[in-house]
Design a protein around this motif. Sequence first.
Motif, mmCIF file in Angstrom:
data_model
loop_
_atom_site.group_PDB
_atom_site.id
_atom_site.type_symbol
_atom_site.label_atom_id
_atom_site.label_comp_id
_atom_site.label_asym_id
_atom_site.label_seq_id
_atom_site.Cartn_x
_atom_site.Cartn_y
_atom_site.Cartn_z
ATOM 1 N N VAL A 380 -140.688 34.041 48.058
ATOM 2 C CA VAL A 380 -139.762 33.921 49.181
ATOM 3 C C VAL A 380 -139.606 32.457 49.571
ATOM 4 C CG1 VAL A 380 -139.442 34.420 51.636
ATOM 5 C CG2 VAL A 380 -140.179 36.227 50.074
ATOM 6 N N ALA A 381 -138.354 32.017 49.763
ATOM 7 C CA ALA A 381 -138.055 30.671 50.259
ATOM 8 C C ALA A 381 -137.145 30.808 51.473
ATOM 9 C CB ALA A 381 -137.379 29.837 49.169
ATOM 10 N N ASN A 393 -148.035 26.636 55.716
ATOM 11 C CA ASN A 393 -147.495 27.437 54.621
ATOM 12 C C ASN A 393 -146.949 26.531 53.520
ATOM 13 O OD1 ASN A 393 -147.896 29.948 55.944
ATOM 14 N ND2 ASN A 393 -146.102 29.534 57.211
ATOM 15 N N ASP A 394 -146.916 27.069 52.301
ATOM 16 C CA ASP A 394 -146.334 26.347 51.174
ATOM 17 C C ASP A 394 -144.828 26.570 51.203
ATOM 18 O OD1 ASP A 394 -147.057 24.578 49.269
ATOM 19 O OD2 ASP A 394 -148.049 26.012 47.961
ATOM 20 N N ILE A 395 -144.151 25.949 52.187
ATOM 21 C CA ILE A 395 -142.745 26.248 52.439
ATOM 22 C C ILE A 395 -141.881 25.874 51.232
ATOM 23 C CG2 ILE A 395 -140.763 25.704 53.895
ATOM 24 C CD1 ILE A 395 -142.825 27.400 55.283
ATOM 25 N N ASN A 396 -141.051 26.824 50.812
ATOM 26 C CA ASN A 396 -140.044 26.653 49.766
ATOM 27 C C ASN A 396 -140.596 26.201 48.426
ATOM 28 O OD1 ASN A 396 -138.362 27.484 51.751
ATOM 29 N ND2 ASN A 396 -136.852 25.873 51.468
ATOM 30 N N LEU A 491 -133.072 23.991 50.973
ATOM 31 C CA LEU A 491 -132.053 25.033 50.979
ATOM 32 C C LEU A 491 -131.123 24.904 52.173
ATOM 33 C CD1 LEU A 491 -134.322 28.033 49.957
ATOM 34 C CD2 LEU A 491 -132.593 26.935 48.538
ATOM 35 N N GLU A 492 -129.861 25.196 51.933
ATOM 36 C CA GLU A 492 -128.842 25.128 52.977
ATOM 37 C C GLU A 492 -129.099 26.193 54.038
ATOM 38 O OE1 GLU A 492 -123.956 25.219 53.346
ATOM 39 O OE2 GLU A 492 -124.931 25.568 51.411
ATOM 40 N N PRO A 493 -128.890 25.873 55.304
ATOM 41 C CA PRO A 493 -129.118 26.854 56.363
ATOM 42 C C PRO A 493 -128.183 28.052 56.246
ATOM 43 C CG PRO A 493 -128.955 24.637 57.265
ATOM 44 C CD PRO A 493 -128.520 24.551 55.843
ATOM 45 N N GLY A 494 -128.733 29.236 56.518
ATOM 46 C CA GLY A 494 -127.927 30.438 56.639
ATOM 47 C C GLY A 494 -127.480 31.082 55.355
ATOM 48 N N VAL A 495 -127.760 30.491 54.186
ATOM 49 C CA VAL A 495 -127.347 31.075 52.911
ATOM 50 C C VAL A 495 -128.551 31.800 52.312
ATOM 51 C CG1 VAL A 495 -126.377 30.663 50.629
ATOM 52 C CG2 VAL A 495 -125.684 29.234 52.559
ATOM 53 N N THR A 496 -128.437 33.098 52.108
ATOM 54 C CA THR A 496 -129.552 33.901 51.616
ATOM 55 C C THR A 496 -129.185 34.596 50.309
ATOM 56 O OG1 THR A 496 -128.851 35.810 52.926
ATOM 57 C CG2 THR A 496 -130.404 34.279 53.958
ATOM 58 N N GLY A 497 -130.169 35.247 49.693
ATOM 59 C CA GLY A 497 -129.960 35.941 48.429
ATOM 60 C C GLY A 497 -130.816 35.352 47.330
ATOM 61 N N ASP A 498 -130.647 35.831 46.098
ATOM 62 C CA ASP A 498 -131.426 35.333 44.966
ATOM 63 C C ASP A 498 -131.073 33.880 44.662
ATOM 64 O OD1 ASP A 498 -132.683 37.729 44.680
ATOM 65 O OD2 ASP A 498 -131.443 38.436 43.010
ATOM 66 N N LEU A 499 -132.101 33.064 44.439
ATOM 67 C CA LEU A 499 -131.907 31.671 44.044
ATOM 68 C C LEU A 499 -131.919 31.617 42.519
ATOM 69 C CD1 LEU A 499 -131.679 28.682 44.970
ATOM 70 C CD2 LEU A 499 -134.167 28.547 44.701
ATOM 71 N N LYS A 500 -130.727 31.560 41.933
ATOM 72 C CA LYS A 500 -130.606 31.565 40.470
ATOM 73 C C LYS A 500 -130.352 30.149 39.969
ATOM 74 C CE LYS A 500 -128.861 36.281 39.893
ATOM 75 N NZ LYS A 500 -129.892 36.742 38.970
ATOM 76 N N VAL A 501 -131.125 29.721 38.970
ATOM 77 C CA VAL A 501 -130.939 28.414 38.368
ATOM 78 C C VAL A 501 -130.245 28.615 37.014
ATOM 79 C CG1 VAL A 501 -133.218 28.411 37.287
ATOM 80 C CG2 VAL A 501 -132.069 26.259 37.701
ATOM 81 N N ALA A 517 -136.439 32.487 43.202
ATOM 82 C CA ALA A 517 -136.935 32.899 44.513
ATOM 83 C C ALA A 517 -135.933 33.835 45.164
ATOM 84 C CB ALA A 517 -137.177 31.690 45.417
ATOM 85 N N LYS A 518 -136.414 34.506 46.187
ATOM 86 C CA LYS A 518 -135.554 35.269 47.079
ATOM 87 C C LYS A 518 -135.416 34.459 48.358
ATOM 88 C CE LYS A 518 -135.456 39.520 49.818
ATOM 89 N NZ LYS A 518 -136.223 40.732 50.215
ATOM 90 N N VAL A 519 -134.204 34.030 48.679
ATOM 91 C CA VAL A 519 -133.967 33.181 49.855
ATOM 92 C C VAL A 519 -133.698 34.071 51.066
ATOM 93 C CG1 VAL A 519 -132.597 31.338 50.855
ATOM 94 C CG2 VAL A 519 -133.053 31.348 48.399
ATOM 95 N N VAL A 520 -134.471 33.880 52.122
ATOM 96 C CA VAL A 520 -134.292 34.635 53.366
ATOM 97 C C VAL A 520 -134.220 33.651 54.522
ATOM 98 C CG1 VAL A 520 -135.561 36.602 52.452
ATOM 99 C CG2 VAL A 520 -136.777 34.880 53.795
#
Length: 825
Positions: A380-381, A393-396, A491-501, A517-520
């Motif tokens: 989770v990021a 926490n190990d943020i992002n 990560l940009e504020p307010g944008v969620t969902g799967d982080l695909k590279v 990651a899963k962005v929440v």
Amino acid sequence: MVKSKWLSFVLVFAMLVSVFVPTGMTKAFASGTSYDSVVVPSISDDTTTELGTFMVGIDPFVRDSEAIFELPDTDYEIHKVKIGGVLFDLSGDQATYVSGNNGTVAEDVYTNNGTVAKDVYTGAGNSGIKAFKFKITKTSDNGFKLYLDYDGTKNVSKDMGELKFPIELTEVYVPSGASGDIKLTITGSGSGQLKDGSVVVATIGGGDLTVAAVDTKSFSDDGGNVKIRITESAAGKLKSKDTLKLVLPDGFKWDNISDISLVYGTFAEMYKDASDASGKIAVAVRDVDVKTAVYSNVTNNDTLEIRLNTPSTKGHWYQSTERTAIDITAKIDVDDSTKAKEGDVIAKVRGSYDVTPSEITVGTYGQYDTTISATDSSVVAFSGQYNQEDSSNDINKVSDIQIKESVAGSLVNGRTILLTLPTNARWYKINDDLVGSSTAKGQQVDSDNGVRLTFEGLQGTDNRTAKFVVHRDSTGKNPAKLKIENNYVALEPGVTGDLKVTVGGTAGLSTDSITLAKVVNPVTVTADKTNVKIGVSNQAAGKIDISEYQAGAIYTNHGKNTLDLILPGGVKFTSKPTVKVTSGDLDIDNVNLVSDNSGNDNKILRIEFKRDSTEASTIEVSNIYYDVDRTVGEGDIQVKVGGTALVTVPQDHVYASSYSNPSDEVKTLDYADIYFSGEDYVVKVANATVVTPAPNATNQTAVFTINSTTYTVNGVQNTLDSAPYVKNGRTYLPTRYVAYALGVSSDNVLWDGTKATFILGNRVVQVTPGSTTLTINGATVTMDAPAEIVNGRVMVPFRWIAQAFGAQVQWDATNQTVTMTLQAQ
């Protein structure tokens, strides 16, 4: 003798030059710990003999682990055991050291044969274990306890990695009547990394010979070598008149036999002494060279034949004088690629012997291919954030990235790998180095089997693409497995969902994209909703609940950062709301109303904290009142939830309002290009709806439908959590939502555990579940059916609750709807 010794763990592995996993290998896993069979001999019962060897693997190893290792029952006796090449005698009352390296060992140590051993077990690729020790104690005739520790000279979090070491049961008494597989049981202490498990260390019976592939290769059309180990179940089982055959499948052929070596045991030249009337066998020459004694040859291309030679002297023959194991190294070629099947190459075991198993895997065939994958896509990021060095926490931190060759040579020297993030993300750290720092570019991120991978910096104008370069030398004979670890993103504020590279470059990787990651959002926000009018001041709005996704998600930066509730244009706070923590351990310091960037007063509710939470917390904001001017249109009033405690990544257009010194904030990032031009909040929530335009006031009309959890207020759809229903000829509605629909604010809906109270203007309505009595401004009204509680909500027959609030009511039997109309005030 010394009872037990602490031993440094860089050891001589003379008899384990090559690690192998034969067919029939057993394995038990537990929390990163594995016990893998390496040698599983076939033996006889009622004998003292050598049992098998197994490998202990811990990834990653930390410290302080112990377990008891036991054979099936007390009839077994462990006389000698070798751990990592260090031999102990357990035949007495205690474990005593016999031989091996028991001195203090530095990082580079010369072994007895002059080679350098840098790791505990270089052949298995131990990762980072440079300083290690253990001790052994006897617990019973059939068992011992092993305690693992490190010597304290290394940083556990940085230097300790994967640990592998072999355990050999070199002398064990096997009782009479034993049969089948012999299992060694491991019982952990419950707190360490030596977990419960079991591993097969020998088999009773099973034939004359055991065959295993002890060193196999993954190969493509150019073929590869395999080492075959042949082990006698007892001395003298190998014979010159019998032949062992290994037959390859279609498309493959044996090329040449490059080496025959003795693992253990002895060959001798035997003959029958003519002078001895009894005809006893005599030994003419001891210690015959294995290459003299063993015959091997390739017939019909696909068959490898193995047997003992016959000496030139008539009446003589070669034979093992003790149980013997030999290794034969041969090359496999791809004879016909149209017939050769990708995957495991399985040779059938044939011939004159009673041999186990009936087939063995001698290699893996595949085309040149390299895969790339995320090791954990569920990480989770948080949107709007990046790694905070001082955060609990190990943020992002996103998933590690694994790159694997199908066969050696798939990754070509000089080829590139490009990893491109989506537009809502920027690389912040790779391999724990800041991507914009001078030390990151050109640094090696991993190496394996002669292949190195280096990070060469960011590409493009938006810095979303990380470039890596492959470096290959000629020593790598096995497929490489590389890992890009400790990666962080902003990560940009307010944008969620799967982080695909997106995966690119010239390395020819088989996958186009991977999920890191899963962005929440760092918080979830819910709100009650009331109806408000345009051009009216001091109107009640619904309360707002803000819940952390996890502890520390609201990053207070030791009280320096704030959480902001930002109102839209035309709306401002009438007064300061009530703010309190309803769960968790967040500690609120100050709450203030502040102006926005344009100088508009009371537009932002700013919450200050004393410290980060250590338990995920929820903040309740209540007693919210709005002034709504005439510029506001009909519809929801959306409150932005942001501030520097949620949006830690700087925004290019909000520096002035968010940071006291923007240039200092960029310096703390060490990477000034990490920003986004989007919003400065992570989520919006509606806690009020403008339902009536000014100056023309209209009626308040609400429509409820039986068995439906949606209702409308002046045509605007809303949701309730307990649907209307019909009981005993009466239609029941949830009183709380009727109150909301008719204009009662959430702050004016009260419950004391016995009765519900609703306040609308100068009207106070009270309802008691289980009673047919309700009161209006203290006056008693008797209903024809009692109020009741269903799913936690007070339910009242609709005509009585409508009358209590002064609303007109209409029932539509066809559409099963109740319509309530309250005249405009």
